[in-house]
Scaffold this motif. Structure first.
Motif, PDB file in Angstrom:
ATOM      1  N   TYR A 811      48.691  22.905  51.341  1.00  0.00           N
ATOM      2  CA  TYR A 811      48.857  24.240  50.769  1.00  0.00           C
ATOM      3  C   TYR A 811      48.291  24.310  49.350  1.00  0.00           C
ATOM      4  CZ  TYR A 811      51.342  28.093  48.466  1.00  0.00           C
ATOM      5  OH  TYR A 811      51.648  29.200  47.720  1.00  0.00           O
ATOM      6  N   ILE A 812      48.649  23.339  48.529  1.00  0.00           N
ATOM      7  CA  ILE A 812      48.194  23.343  47.126  1.00  0.00           C
ATOM      8  C   ILE A 812      46.686  23.169  47.034  1.00  0.00           C
ATOM      9  CG2 ILE A 812      48.225  21.908  45.029  1.00  0.00           C
ATOM     10  CD1 ILE A 812      51.293  21.681  45.528  1.00  0.00           C
ATOM     11  N   ASN A 813      46.120  22.330  47.869  1.00  0.00           N
ATOM     12  CA  ASN A 813      44.692  22.066  47.805  1.00  0.00           C
ATOM     13  C   ASN A 813      43.849  23.219  48.346  1.00  0.00           C
ATOM     14  OD1 ASN A 813      44.437  19.478  46.569  1.00  0.00           O
ATOM     15  ND2 ASN A 813      45.233  18.523  48.422  1.00  0.00           N
ATOM     16  N   HIS A 814      44.391  24.008  49.264  1.00  0.00           N
ATOM     17  CA  HIS A 814      43.602  25.072  49.899  1.00  0.00           C
ATOM     18  C   HIS A 814      43.855  26.452  49.308  1.00  0.00           C
ATOM     19  CE1 HIS A 814      41.477  23.216  53.352  1.00  0.00           C
ATOM     20  NE2 HIS A 814      42.377  22.259  53.172  1.00  0.00           N
ATOM     21  N   ARG A 815      45.043  26.699  48.772  1.00  0.00           N
ATOM     22  CA  ARG A 815      45.331  28.042  48.245  1.00  0.00           C
ATOM     23  C   ARG A 815      44.415  28.327  47.049  1.00  0.00           C
ATOM     24  NH1 ARG A 815      50.857  27.311  44.556  1.00  0.00           N
ATOM     25  NH2 ARG A 815      49.929  25.799  43.120  1.00  0.00           N
ATOM     26  N   PRO A 816      44.213  29.592  46.704  1.00  0.00           N
ATOM     27  CA  PRO A 816      43.408  29.905  45.516  1.00  0.00           C
ATOM     28  C   PRO A 816      43.992  29.234  44.281  1.00  0.00           C
ATOM     29  CG  PRO A 816      43.809  31.893  46.810  1.00  0.00           C
ATOM     30  CD  PRO A 816      44.651  30.810  47.417  1.00  0.00           C
ATOM     31  N   ALA A 817      43.122  28.670  43.450  1.00  0.00           N
ATOM     32  CA  ALA A 817      43.580  27.887  42.302  1.00  0.00           C
ATOM     33  C   ALA A 817      44.459  28.710  41.362  1.00  0.00           C
ATOM     34  CB  ALA A 817      42.382  27.321  41.542  1.00  0.00           C
ATOM     35  N   PHE A 818      44.172  30.020  41.243  1.00  0.00           N
ATOM     36  CA  PHE A 818      44.928  30.860  40.325  1.00  0.00           C
ATOM     37  C   PHE A 818      45.537  32.064  41.040  1.00  0.00           C
ATOM     38  CE2 PHE A 818      41.581  28.794  37.829  1.00  0.00           C
ATOM     39  CZ  PHE A 818      42.387  28.048  36.973  1.00  0.00           C
ATOM     40  N   GLY A 819      45.813  31.920  42.332  1.00  0.00           N
ATOM     41  CA  GLY A 819      46.451  32.996  43.073  1.00  0.00           C
ATOM     42  C   GLY A 819      45.510  34.159  43.338  1.00  0.00           C
ATOM     43  N   LEU A 820      46.066  35.201  43.943  1.00  0.00           N
ATOM     44  CA  LEU A 820      45.304  36.412  44.240  1.00  0.00           C
ATOM     45  C   LEU A 820      45.418  37.348  43.041  1.00  0.00           C
ATOM     46  CD1 LEU A 820      43.737  38.096  46.354  1.00  0.00           C
ATOM     47  CD2 LEU A 820      45.928  39.020  47.089  1.00  0.00           C
ATOM     48  N   SER A 821      44.296  37.719  42.448  1.00  0.00           N
ATOM     49  CA  SER A 821      44.334  38.570  41.265  1.00  0.00           C
ATOM     50  C   SER A 821      43.861  39.978  41.588  1.00  0.00           C
ATOM     51  CB  SER A 821      43.462  37.980  40.150  1.00  0.00           C
ATOM     52  OG  SER A 821      42.104  38.106  40.464  1.00  0.00           O
ATOM     53  N   MET A 822      44.427  40.939  40.864  1.00  0.00           N
ATOM     54  CA  MET A 822      44.019  42.328  41.024  1.00  0.00           C
ATOM     55  C   MET A 822      42.553  42.508  40.630  1.00  0.00           C
ATOM     56  SD  MET A 822      45.182  45.169  42.074  1.00  0.00           S
ATOM     57  CE  MET A 822      44.356  46.743  42.176  1.00  0.00           C
ATOM     58  N   LYS A 823      42.079  41.664  39.714  1.00  0.00           N
ATOM     59  CA  LYS A 823      40.689  41.765  39.271  1.00  0.00           C
ATOM     60  C   LYS A 823      39.722  41.556  40.431  1.00  0.00           C
ATOM     61  CE  LYS A 823      41.050  40.590  34.357  1.00  0.00           C
ATOM     62  NZ  LYS A 823      40.685  39.612  33.306  1.00  0.00           N
ATOM     63  N   LYS A 824      40.064  40.639  41.337  1.00  0.00           N
ATOM     64  CA  LYS A 824      39.173  40.381  42.479  1.00  0.00           C
ATOM     65  C   LYS A 824      39.068  41.606  43.374  1.00  0.00           C
ATOM     66  CE  LYS A 824      39.302  35.354  42.955  1.00  0.00           C
ATOM     67  NZ  LYS A 824      39.587  34.222  43.869  1.00  0.00           N
ATOM     68  N   ILE A 825      40.200  42.260  43.602  1.00  0.00           N
ATOM     69  CA  ILE A 825      40.188  43.464  44.441  1.00  0.00           C
ATOM     70  C   ILE A 825      39.393  44.568  43.741  1.00  0.00           C
ATOM     71  CG2 ILE A 825      41.637  45.236  45.519  1.00  0.00           C
ATOM     72  CD1 ILE A 825      43.835  43.118  45.777  1.00  0.00           C
TER      73      ILE A 825
END
Length: 923
Positions: A811-825
């Motif tokens: 989970y830690i190795n595959h999840r986004p390094a800094f989570g899902l950000s509103m900036k990406k959307i």
């Protein structure tokens, strides 16, 4: 630490400052650093800033700035001491009259002002948030070194006066300047009255008078009409030693004489203003004046032609020093008065027919050259000559302590990094050097140039081994030899890979062009030679930002025909940035890549299947380049890497443990390249536009110790979870994990269940999504394959289940390094959307549904409808219970009813995906 009154003052540092004497920096042997990387030597300096002489002439100790580091360089003893504390490139510096105190400031995020003790090397005062807008553009110390004047670098410049010996973060007084005054980039105190100082831009000189009551300034008017003559742009200003005048040099070779009328002792209660008027415009010469100083009873100028002239108080010429090889002068620094001599004995008064005598001085030029000037013989001795333009190329000799450095000005230097001495150099006049590489035997040095040419040089003499090649249509960005020195490959900015081959011609070995190929459609990030697994034949790979890993068939390639063996897409969303051959930890061989999402991936060297995805170093920017560090211990392997502005080390094998990595700021404006010494003891970085190379000493024991302190087994991974091992997030993960066990057995079964610590691999996607990580179908396949084939090479069997501990790592190795950000959307809506009547970026509802079905990983209409039903929390056709099937017409009606025709990023995130959004102004 502060000079006094600070709670956090270190007694050791304070006593070191009070007991310090000149020259003590180099008296003690350097202790082994406790850091994995420590700065050992710096080549090159910022030629736009002054070079100062710190001590007496017989010592020849210089102080200059290299990127974010202040270098104190003992030229005769060939030693350096580094003052490190800034995280941004230093923008200005000044030195006190007695050469003890050095003040430096920088520009950028979180700018600092630091006052150093040059005797001990201790930072005695650090001022935070002095000019938070954009840092500092100019700085000055008063003659008594008690006061500091700074000019901000923001759009609206703020001028501050600091009593820096007091423990306060606020200036004594400050004022803001109007933008029409121009960008003020020079400031200096009146040496006879610390309450007065002057600053100037190219177009305006400003005089200041300060007290505890405040800071007042006068803006005297001066134009070409004032004296009916062209004034020119202002360069530097000084106060005349007669204490009633000030002088400003100009680009037209003029000297402006200002008459100052101001209170000699300004009142602490009332604010007074200086009165200044331009009284003369003295045409000293035709050449532009670049430096203006007062040295005892002389006025000293330096100009664009490289001349240094001395004038008396009436501006009568006393002496002129010049040399044909001296460029535009940037700074003049006189040696300190010899010990035991008084100022009168070192500089005789300029009266009558007495000969002119002055102290010797150090001269720096804007083309990065430093001279020692002996005034009695007018002798110019070159002390230092560094790169004038960007330094982008560096390469280490494979068997000796030699380093090649190339710059955009065409200067190629070979350096003995053990003895810290230059060995040989060559200047190429046609183009700049972009990349360098030694062949594995160390006989050849290949250089790629900005005009697309390639030179193959003798590694000792730097003479050309053959005629230059020019098959690239753009700057050569990468260059590399094969392990047997039979092939040379280059990559260029036009996305082409070109291969050269060593052939036998007329009884001697020489190089010839083999073939080239436009193999990528985006910039090439790496080219890499390797060795075939079943033979000693070389293999060649290239990696591009187009996400393609291309392998070439060198054996099948012929003249003007480069054959591609394989072409594999290695990323779905992220951009691959660099690659290296992974050390052999098992019977399976891997290629290691790093991408823009802070992930490192292992690919099977034969099948190119992604076998592992791991969390890489997360130090502000992704890895840009990496190299396996040579080591003497076959059981231990390390990776050296650079990010946008840092250099670091990583313990191998990579497993996602953040404590196994360490990084340090090396070039705040960007690192261009790195190289490691043949024995792995040193790493070298070059900073491109900062014109510097830095030598870093490696301490692997410190890195291993830091990794051990971080904990073993799962402890480092628990700490990466929100709340850690005892947090709510971990308990929630456990609940989902055990619920997945129930699901795999059947929730409604009445049979006795077998208690297990594992879940089937098929349950991995569900638990990942339940934890807020939404992987794509391709990523799901990579995760399952990673676990399934994890033991296949050793056991020949596939893994069918996963434990909680291994799941946490996955989970830690595959999840986004800094989570899902509103900036990406929001960024996606910027690309895919259009501006509506209100000026918001929106996507049409129909277009969004079409994009989801036709682009990326396609969703069928049924899948999309089911997803929307679940997300919106509604069930078409009424009824409170969830139906086993749905009515497509009802789904369409729900879509129209619940989703507006125009969708913004905020509506998509909050109303459709159901994600929480921070209120404006909140993080």
């Amino acid at each position: 630490q502060q000079m006094s009154g600070e709670d956090n003052q270190h007694d050791g540092s304070a006593s070191l400052v009070w007991a310090a004497v000149p020259g003590m920096l180099f008296q003690e042997d350097r202790k082994t650093s406790l850091h994995p990387l420590s700065l050992s030597w710096v080549l090159g300096y910022n030629s736009s800033l002054a070079v100062h002489s710190l001590m007496d002439e017989e010592d020849q100790v210089l102080l200059y700035v290299s990127s974010h580091t202040v270098v104190i360089h003992d030229m005769l003893g060939n030693r350096q001491y580094h003052l490190q504390g800034h995280t941004n490139v230093i923008s200005c510096l000044c030195v006190s009259e007695d050469r003890r105190w050095v003040a430096t400031a920088d520009r950028g995020p979180d700018p600092l002002i630091i006052v150093w003790d040059s005797f001990s090397g201790v930072p005695v005062r650090t001022i935070f948030e002095s000019h938070p807008e954009d840092g500092v553009s100019a700085i000055a110390l008063s003659k008594d070194a008690k006061y500091l004047a700074t000019v901000g670098a923001g759009t609206v410049q703020r001028v501050c006066v600091w009593k820096w010996t007091l423990p306060t973060e606020k200036p004594t007084c400050s004022t803001e300047l109007r933008p029409e005054f121009g960008y003020q980039d020079y400031v200096i105190f009146n040496p006879q009255n610390p309450s007065e100082f002057v600053s100037n831009s190219k177009t305006q000189v400003i005089f200041y008078l300060w007290s505890d009551a405040g800071l007042q300034y006068e803006v005297p008017l001066l134009s070409s009409q004032t004296f009916n003559s062209v004034v020119g742009h202002f360069s530097q200003s000084v106060f005349h030693f007669n204490n009633s005048q000030a002088l400003t040099g100009t680009s037209a070779g003029n000297l402006v004489v200002w008459h100052i009328v101001s209170p000699r002792s300004p009142s602490k209660e009332t604010q007074t203003k200086p009165h200044v008027k331009a009284t003369k415009l003295v045409p000293l010469q035709k050449e532009s004046l670049t430096v203006l100083q007062v040295s005892e009873s002389c006025i000293v100028t330096g100009d664009r032609k490289g001349q240094v002239k001395f004038y008396n108080g009436n501006l009568q010429l006393l002496a002129c020093y010049s040399h044909s090889k001296v460029g535009p002068i940037r700074s003049i620094s006189f040696y300190k008065t010899p010990r035991g001599a008084s100022p009168a004995s070192s500089t005789s008064s300029i009266t009558g027919n007495q000969p002119f005598i002055t102290r010797n001085f150090i001269l720096s030029t804007s083309d990065a050259t430093v001279f020692h000037v002996a005034t009695d013989s007018a002798n110019f001795e070159k002390v230092m000559e560094e790169a004038k333009r960007a330094v982008n190329a560096v390469a280490c000799h494979p068997r000796q302590a030699r380093l090649a450095v190339g710059s955009h000005c065409g200067l190629l230097k070979v350096w003995d990094y053990q003895q810290t001495t230059y060995l040989v150099s060559r200047i190429f006049t046609k183009a700049g050097i972009r990349c360098l590489s030694y062949d594995p035997e160390g006989y050849f040095l290949a250089a790629g140039f900005t005009d697309g040419s390639v030179y193959i040089l003798d590694a000792i003499s730097l003479q050309s081994s053959c005629k230059e090649f020019k098959f690239s249509h753009g700057p050569v960005t990468h260059i590399s030899f094969s392990h047997d020195s039979e092939y040379l490959a280059t990559a260029d900015e036009k996305y082409s890979v070109i291969v050269y081959k060593r052939v036998l011609q007329d009884g001697s070995r020489c190089w010839e062009h083999l073939a080239g190929l436009h193999s990528h459609y985006k910039p090439i990030r790496s080219i890499l030679f390797g060795v075939q697994l079943d033979s000693n034949e070389p293999r060649l790979l290239s990696l591009g930002e187009d996400r393609q890993l291309v392998e070439y068939d060198l054996n099948s390639s012929s003249k003007d025909h480069l054959v591609v063996l394989h072409k594999d897409r290695v990323e779905q969303i992220a951009v691959p940035l660099c690659l290296a051959w992974y050390p052999q930890f098992s019977t399976e061989s891997f290629i290691l890549t790093a991408n823009s999402s802070y992930k490192m991936k292992l690919y099977n060297t034969t099948t190119k299947m992604c076998r592992k995805t791991l969390l890489g170093p997360t130090y502000g920017s992704p890895l840009e380049k990496m190299q396996i560090l040579p080591t003497t211990d076959p059981q231990k392997h390390y990776l050296a890497y650079i990010t946008k502005d840092k250099v670091g080390l990583q313990i191998l094998p990579v497993d996602g443990n953040p404590h196994k990595s360490s990084a340090f700021i090396c070039h705040p404006d960007g690192v261009s390249d790195l190289a490691s010494s043949y024995d792995g003891r040193y790493i070298f970085t070059v900073g491109g536009n900062d014109c510097t190379l830095m030598k870093w000493e490696v301490n692997l024991n410190a890195l291993d110790a830091a990794a051990s302190l971080g904990g073993e087994d799962l402890i480092p991974f628990y700490n990466l979870l929100d709340g850690g091992r005892e947090g709510e997030f971990f308990r929630e993960l456990e609940d989902y994990f055990y619920y997945a066990q129930l699901r795999s057995c059947g929730v409604d079964t009445l049979e006795t269940r077998q208690v297990s610590t594992h879940i089937p691999l098929e349950e991995i996607p569900s638990v990942m999504r339940a934890m807020g990580f939404y992987p794509s179908e391709e990523k799901i396949e990579d995760m399952i394959n990673e676990v399934k084939f994890g033991e296949y090479v050793d056991t020949g069997e596939q893994v069918t289940k996963i434990s909680l501990g291994d799941f946490i790592k996955l989970y830690i190795n595959h999840r986004p390094a800094f989570g899902l950000s509103m900036k990406k959307i929001q960024r996606a809506f910027q690309v895919l959307g259009y501006d509506n009547e209100n000026g918001d970026k929106v996507i049409d509802r129909g277009d969004l549904l079409l994009l989801l079905q036709c682009r990326g990983e396609h969703m069928t209409e049924d899948e999309l409808a089911q997803c929307l039903i679940t997300l919106m929390g509604r069930h078409p056709g009424g009824g409170g219970s969830e139906p086993d099937t749905y009515d497509p017409s009802g789904a369409a009606a729900l879509t129209e009813a619940e989703i507006p025709e125009e969708i913004t990023a905020e509506i998509f995130a909050a109303d459709i995906l159901g994600l929480p959004i921070a209120e404006p102004g909140k993080k």
